[in-house]
Scaffold this motif. Sequence first.
Motif, short mmCIF file in Angstrom:
data_model
loop_
_atom_site.label_atom_id
_atom_site.label_comp_id
_atom_site.label_asym_id
_atom_site.label_seq_id
_atom_site.Cartn_x
_atom_site.Cartn_y
_atom_site.Cartn_z
N THR A 184 80.52 28.45 83.69
CA THR A 184 81.64 29.10 83.01
C THR A 184 81.21 30.52 82.62
O THR A 184 80.02 30.87 82.74
CB THR A 184 82.04 28.35 81.72
N PRO A 185 82.14 31.33 82.12
CA PRO A 185 81.75 32.68 81.69
C PRO A 185 80.71 32.69 80.57
O PRO A 185 80.03 33.71 80.37
CB PRO A 185 83.07 33.29 81.21
N SER A 186 80.56 31.59 79.85
CA SER A 186 79.58 31.54 78.77
C SER A 186 78.25 30.92 79.20
O SER A 186 77.35 30.73 78.37
CB SER A 186 80.13 30.75 77.58
N SER A 187 78.09 30.64 80.48
CA SER A 187 76.84 30.04 80.96
C SER A 187 75.68 31.00 80.80
O SER A 187 75.84 32.22 80.82
CB SER A 187 76.97 29.63 82.43
N ALA A 188 74.49 30.42 80.66
CA ALA A 188 73.29 31.21 80.38
C ALA A 188 72.92 32.10 81.56
O ALA A 188 73.12 31.75 82.73
CB ALA A 188 72.13 30.29 80.06
N PRO A 189 72.34 33.28 81.29
CA PRO A 189 71.77 34.11 82.35
C PRO A 189 70.82 33.29 83.22
O PRO A 189 70.13 32.39 82.73
CB PRO A 189 71.04 35.19 81.57
N THR A 190 70.78 33.64 84.50
CA THR A 190 70.16 32.77 85.49
C THR A 190 69.35 33.58 86.50
O THR A 190 69.84 34.59 87.02
CB THR A 190 71.26 31.98 86.24
N VAL A 191 68.14 33.11 86.79
CA VAL A 191 67.34 33.67 87.88
C VAL A 191 66.95 32.52 88.79
O VAL A 191 66.29 31.57 88.36
CB VAL A 191 66.08 34.40 87.36
N GLY A 241 81.13 35.88 86.03
CA GLY A 241 80.55 37.03 85.36
C GLY A 241 79.25 36.74 84.64
O GLY A 241 78.89 37.43 83.68
N VAL A 242 78.52 35.74 85.11
CA VAL A 242 77.23 35.40 84.51
C VAL A 242 76.18 36.43 84.93
O VAL A 242 76.17 36.88 86.09
CB VAL A 242 76.79 33.99 84.94
#
Length: 332
Positions: free
Chosen positions: A255-262, A288-289
């Motif tokens: 979702t748009p509130s999901s944590a930043p991801t690598v 938009g993450v």
Amino acid sequence: MSKTKKKKKVSIVPIGTGIMVFIAAFIGGAVSKFAFTPSWSENYSIKWSDELGVLHTDLPYGEGEAHKFDLYLPKDDTRESYGLVVYLHAGGFTSGDKKDDKEMLSWLCSKGYVACGINYTLRTETNNASVLTQSNEIKAAIPKVIEAAEQEGYRIDKLAMAGGSAGHALALIYTYRDADECSVPVAFTFGAVGPSCFYTEDWDNYGLDRNTEESYLAAAALFSAMLGEELTADEIKNGTYIERMKPISAAAWVTPSSAPTVIAYGRYDRVQPYKASLRLRTALEANGVDYKYFEFSHSGHGLQNDSAVQKLWMEAIEEYLDKYMPVPPAIF
């Protein structure tokens, strides 16, 4: 091996053991750390010593034999709060142990984080463990880990979830599916080559994309074992399996509130299909993450042939840790 042979191998596996086809490939190629050791990798792999802090092993979070975790506490115990980084082990959902990632966890602890490795019940030929039950075990473990850290005087204010291969899949599920139920914000997630969704057209390396009765049966067998619930060939054929697989499809929970991801994936991965990783990338982009996706364009599941990309990936992990879970200077 030809596609015809792969299709035949998958399709003849019964539903109860369908996951074993997937597992055999995982065990052959799964890694949670570097397949080789270029000089720069020493920056991210540290031998544990008492100079780094305190290590508590085999702390319980449940009644099961596998319900144990290791807790790495940094030497600096003077701060008001700490970030917790959980790193989940690889092993195709059937093997591996939290101690396999001791050097990675030691590196995280050396940076000032409380670090944790968690075991989960592994799939065998005689139990009903599945990706779903394993993900629920991780969900149950996190509050116990936070509680244990705080009992030692390390108040946790942020969480990062990470892992390799099977562990990465479980870390992604927790990050996107379960984060809202965590007592602290899930600030970041990172890892490599974890399956994040299950569409038959993506899983062509197992012959599941062929739209034949045989491929429907094969998909039902494999996906049933991973979900831990029986799917039918008709559900595969009519597409209703997609909603059934949602509990273990991390990409479906972005979702748009999901944590930043690598994240990192191999272009020639024959275990976790590359096409599936593109769905995760699309979900992160569409919502938009803040993410970075690293394609290892010459590698399979072991990410073994792209050292330069591997270095960039690890640097991005450190960059995001510093950005989203900054560690204040030590006070001695």
